[in-house]
Motif scaffolding. Sequence first.
Motif, mmCIF file in Angstrom:
data_model
loop_
_atom_site.group_PDB
_atom_site.id
_atom_site.type_symbol
_atom_site.label_atom_id
_atom_site.label_comp_id
_atom_site.label_asym_id
_atom_site.label_seq_id
_atom_site.Cartn_x
_atom_site.Cartn_y
_atom_site.Cartn_z
ATOM 1 N N SER A 141 0.816 -1.219 0.000
ATOM 2 C CA SER A 141 0.000 0.000 0.000
ATOM 3 C C SER A 141 0.849 1.268 0.000
ATOM 4 O O SER A 141 0.532 2.225 -0.701
ATOM 5 C CB SER A 141 -0.955 0.002 1.193
ATOM 6 N N VAL A 142 1.930 1.282 0.761
ATOM 7 C CA VAL A 142 2.727 2.506 0.831
ATOM 8 C C VAL A 142 3.673 2.610 -0.365
ATOM 9 O O VAL A 142 3.749 3.653 -1.013
ATOM 10 C CB VAL A 142 3.520 2.577 2.154
ATOM 11 N N THR A 143 4.365 1.520 -0.679
ATOM 12 C CA THR A 143 5.304 1.581 -1.803
ATOM 13 C C THR A 143 4.557 1.829 -3.112
ATOM 14 O O THR A 143 5.107 2.411 -4.029
ATOM 15 C CB THR A 143 6.116 0.282 -1.919
ATOM 16 N N GLY A 144 3.298 1.402 -3.173
ATOM 17 C CA GLY A 144 2.508 1.660 -4.374
ATOM 18 C C GLY A 144 1.855 3.034 -4.352
ATOM 19 O O GLY A 144 1.237 3.445 -5.324
ATOM 20 N N GLY A 145 1.980 3.733 -3.245
ATOM 21 C CA GLY A 145 1.313 5.032 -3.096
ATOM 22 C C GLY A 145 1.992 6.152 -3.851
ATOM 23 O O GLY A 145 1.373 7.150 -4.188
ATOM 24 N N GLY A 146 3.285 5.980 -4.113
ATOM 25 C CA GLY A 146 4.061 6.876 -4.966
ATOM 26 C C GLY A 146 3.838 8.353 -4.740
ATOM 27 O O GLY A 146 4.100 8.883 -3.671
ATOM 28 N N ARG A 147 3.343 9.001 -5.763
ATOM 29 C CA ARG A 147 3.202 10.454 -5.786
ATOM 30 C C ARG A 147 2.352 10.999 -4.650
ATOM 31 O O ARG A 147 2.618 12.078 -4.138
ATOM 32 C CB ARG A 147 2.560 10.870 -7.114
ATOM 33 N N LEU A 148 1.320 10.211 -4.293
ATOM 34 C CA LEU A 148 0.415 10.674 -3.243
ATOM 35 C C LEU A 148 1.209 10.880 -1.952
ATOM 36 O O LEU A 148 1.008 11.850 -1.231
ATOM 37 C CB LEU A 148 -0.662 9.610 -3.043
ATOM 38 N N ILE A 149 2.117 9.949 -1.662
ATOM 39 C CA ILE A 149 2.957 10.040 -0.463
ATOM 40 C C ILE A 149 3.957 11.180 -0.604
ATOM 41 O O ILE A 149 4.220 11.912 0.342
ATOM 42 C CB ILE A 149 3.709 8.707 -0.257
ATOM 43 N N MET A 150 4.508 11.336 -1.795
ATOM 44 C CA MET A 150 5.535 12.343 -2.012
ATOM 45 C C MET A 150 4.982 13.766 -1.886
ATOM 46 O O MET A 150 5.676 14.677 -1.461
ATOM 47 C CB MET A 150 6.149 12.216 -3.409
ATOM 48 N N ASN A 151 3.744 13.957 -2.312
ATOM 49 C CA ASN A 151 3.246 15.319 -2.487
ATOM 50 C C ASN A 151 2.180 15.761 -1.504
ATOM 51 O O ASN A 151 1.902 16.944 -1.405
ATOM 52 C CB ASN A 151 2.684 15.495 -3.892
ATOM 53 N N MET A 152 1.549 14.819 -0.833
ATOM 54 C CA MET A 152 0.423 15.210 0.001
ATOM 55 C C MET A 152 0.730 14.941 1.457
ATOM 56 O O MET A 152 1.391 13.968 1.791
ATOM 57 C CB MET A 152 -0.816 14.410 -0.384
ATOM 58 N N ASN A 153 0.211 15.805 2.297
ATOM 59 C CA ASN A 153 0.368 15.620 3.722
ATOM 60 C C ASN A 153 -0.928 15.081 4.294
ATOM 61 O O ASN A 153 -1.914 15.778 4.377
ATOM 62 C CB ASN A 153 0.710 16.960 4.371
ATOM 63 N N PHE A 154 -0.936 13.800 4.624
ATOM 64 C CA PHE A 154 -2.105 13.214 5.273
ATOM 65 C C PHE A 154 -1.598 12.062 6.129
ATOM 66 O O PHE A 154 -0.476 11.592 5.911
ATOM 67 C CB PHE A 154 -3.119 12.728 4.223
ATOM 68 N N PRO A 155 -2.366 11.626 7.119
ATOM 69 C CA PRO A 155 -1.896 10.512 7.946
ATOM 70 C C PRO A 155 -1.734 9.269 7.078
ATOM 71 O O PRO A 155 -2.704 8.772 6.516
ATOM 72 C CB PRO A 155 -3.014 10.325 8.972
ATOM 73 N N ARG A 156 -0.511 8.800 6.972
ATOM 74 C CA ARG A 156 -0.218 7.705 6.033
ATOM 75 C C ARG A 156 -0.896 6.392 6.387
ATOM 76 O O ARG A 156 -1.017 5.513 5.533
ATOM 77 C CB ARG A 156 1.281 7.454 5.980
ATOM 78 N N LEU A 157 -1.307 6.248 7.666
ATOM 79 C CA LEU A 157 -1.962 4.997 8.068
ATOM 80 C C LEU A 157 -3.201 4.719 7.234
ATOM 81 O O LEU A 157 -3.662 3.590 7.148
ATOM 82 C CB LEU A 157 -2.355 5.065 9.550
ATOM 83 N N LEU A 158 -3.720 5.760 6.594
ATOM 84 C CA LEU A 158 -4.892 5.576 5.741
ATOM 85 C C LEU A 158 -4.613 4.575 4.625
ATOM 86 O O LEU A 158 -5.514 3.877 4.176
ATOM 87 C CB LEU A 158 -5.299 6.919 5.127
ATOM 88 N N MET A 159 -3.355 4.504 4.188
ATOM 89 C CA MET A 159 -3.038 3.616 3.067
ATOM 90 C C MET A 159 -3.213 2.128 3.425
ATOM 91 O O MET A 159 -3.972 1.443 2.753
ATOM 92 C CB MET A 159 -1.619 3.871 2.543
ATOM 93 N N PRO A 160 -2.543 1.608 4.493
ATOM 94 C CA PRO A 160 -2.791 0.199 4.827
ATOM 95 C C PRO A 160 -4.238 -0.050 5.258
ATOM 96 O O PRO A 160 -4.783 -1.123 4.971
ATOM 97 C CB PRO A 160 -1.809 -0.100 5.964
ATOM 98 N N PHE A 161 -4.862 0.926 5.911
ATOM 99 C CA PHE A 161 -6.248 0.725 6.323
ATOM 100 C C PHE A 161 -7.168 0.616 5.104
ATOM 101 O O PHE A 161 -8.114 -0.164 5.088
ATOM 102 C CB PHE A 161 -6.718 1.862 7.247
#
Lengths: 288, 268
Positions: free
Chosen positions: A113-133
Motif C-alpha cells: 500500500s505505501v510503496t505503491g502510493g508513490g506520488r500521493l505520499i511524495m506530495n500530500m500531507n495526510f496521515p499515512r496509516l490511511l493507506m494500509p487501512f
Amino acid sequence: MARLATDTADEVHVYEPHRAGIPPLVPYFRGLWTRREFAAEFSKSGIRAANTQTVFGQLWLVLNPLLLALVYYFLIAVLRGGDSGGLPRLANLTGGLFLFTFVSGSMSSGASSVTGGGRLIMNMNFPRLLMPFAAVRTAWFRFLPTLPVYVLLHLLSGAGWSWTMLLSVVFLGYAVIFAMGIAALLATLQVYFRDTSSFLPYFSRIWLYVSPILWAVHDTAGQFGTLMAVNRIVNPLYSIVGGWVELSLNGVMPSPTTWVMGAVWAVVMFVVGSLLFMSRERDFTVRL
Amino acid sequence: MDIAHSAQKPSPGEPPVVSVQDVSITYRTTFEKVPTLKSAIVRFGRGERAVHVVEALRGVSFDVTRGSSVGIIGANGAGKSTLMRAIAGVLPPSSGRVEVRGRISALLALGVGFNSALTGRENVILGGLASGLSRKEVVARAEEVAAFAEIGEFIDVPVRTYSSGMYQRLAFSVSVHMDPDILLIDEALSAGDASFKVKANAKMAELMKSARAMFLVSHSLNAVREMCDDALWIHKGKLMMHDTPDACIKAYTKFLEVGENAFTLEDL
C-alpha cells in the motif's frame, strides 16, 4: 504529522520535529478520522481499477477461495484414505479459509500500500496509516461476497442454527482489527525491504497449515501435546479463525482462552503495527 | 503579467502567513535503488553500511507576509523541493519549526498524486480528499478542473493514456481549483503549450487576489522575476539570500558566473 490548532478564524499548521518518532497521537487519529472518506475512496477506486465490479470479477472473488477449499477438501480425503468428512468438513474448511483469505489479502495488499502510493505520499500531507487501512477495506469488500456461499454450505451441511452464532461477529471484529495492525506492520517492512512481499506467500501458506482451517479445533483434542498448546498461544489465527468457525458453523461457545487470546492478539497487533508505522512514517517520503 | 499588483496586503500587526524558523531537515537514505532484505543480509555479512545522511536544509529561517509571491531559486539539489515539502508538511523538520496559516495546495514536481491506473476524475477526487476537502466539495470541483485543463472526456479515462501535456494541465488545474490559501508550485509553468501558459498565468493572477501567498520553484529566472515580488536563493541547503527577485537573481547568476541569458532561453 501535523499538529493542528484552530485559530480564531484560520487553520494554523505547525510542523515540529517529534523526537521519539511517534507523532502526537490525538491529532493524528483525529486527522485519520476526518479523512476516512479518502481511505474509502482510495479502496473503491482500487477495486474499480481491478475490474472486480464486473460480474466475472465478483464471481472470481467467490470462486477462487471456493476452488481452493475444494482442493484442500480432496487433499484431506486422500490423506485420510477416503474419509473426507463429508459436507460438514467442507463447510468447516470454507468458513475458515474465507476468513483466512481476508487476513492474507490484507497482508499482501497492505504490504504494497505505501510503496505503491508513490506520488500521493511524495506530495500530500495526510496521515499515512490511511493507506494500509484502505487496503484492509479492500480485502474486506472482497471477503463479503464469500459470506453467502458460506451460508449456503452451512445449509447444505445440515448444521443447525442458534442465537450463539451471532457472537461470531465478535471474532470478525477481531480479524478486522488484527488485519489493520498486520497491514500497517508489513507496509512499513516493505518500504525498507522490498522483497517482503515476495516472502509473504510462503509465510501465509505455512500460517494456513498451522491454523485451524484444514483441521478443526475439536479434532486435535489431546493430540500433539505441547506443540498445540504453544500454537494456541502464539498463533493469533488459532483463536481468531478457530473462534469464528466454532461459533458461526457449530454454534459452540469457544473457551474463555480463545476469547481472551483473540482479543489480546487483535489489540497487540494493532498497537504494535500502527505505532511502528507512525514512527517510521516520516521516513517514507525519502525512501520511496 | 504582473501578478504582484493584484495581491492582498497584510494588515498591520498580522502574523506572517508562513513562518519558517531555523529549520533543518536531515534524513538517512540508502544508495540502493531497491532496498531488499537479501541485499541487507549480504551487506551485513560484509560489514558494510549503505545508509548515508543527507542534510537537505540547514538552519533556514524566513517569514512570508500576506499577499507575497515568493520565488525560490537555486541549483539542482539545493533543497528547493525539500523546502516546499516542509511547508506542505510532507517532510516534518528535524529541528526548528514551520508555521503555516491557511490551507495549502501543493503542486510539487508535477502531479498531485496521480495513480496511472485510475481515471483523471478518480485522481482529482482522491487528491482533494487527501488534502482534507469533503467529498461534496471535491465532486463539485472535478468538473471545473476538467474544463480548465481542457481534457474533455479524457477525464474518465485512466491517466496512463494521457499525453504529457494533458497530464501537466490536469495537475496544474487540480492544485489551483482546491481553493488554496497558500499555493506551492514546483516547476509547473513548463506545463502545456503557449496558449495554456497564458491561461495558467491569468488563473494565478486571479488566485493571488484570494490566496494569501504563493511559492514558485523555478529554474526559469524570468518567470520568477515576472511573477514574484519576493525571492529566496538557496544553495546546498542554506538560505543565501532573501530579497527582491531582481537582487536575488543578480546575486545568483553572479555566483554561477554565467550570463542570465543562458537560463532564460527555455522561457517564452
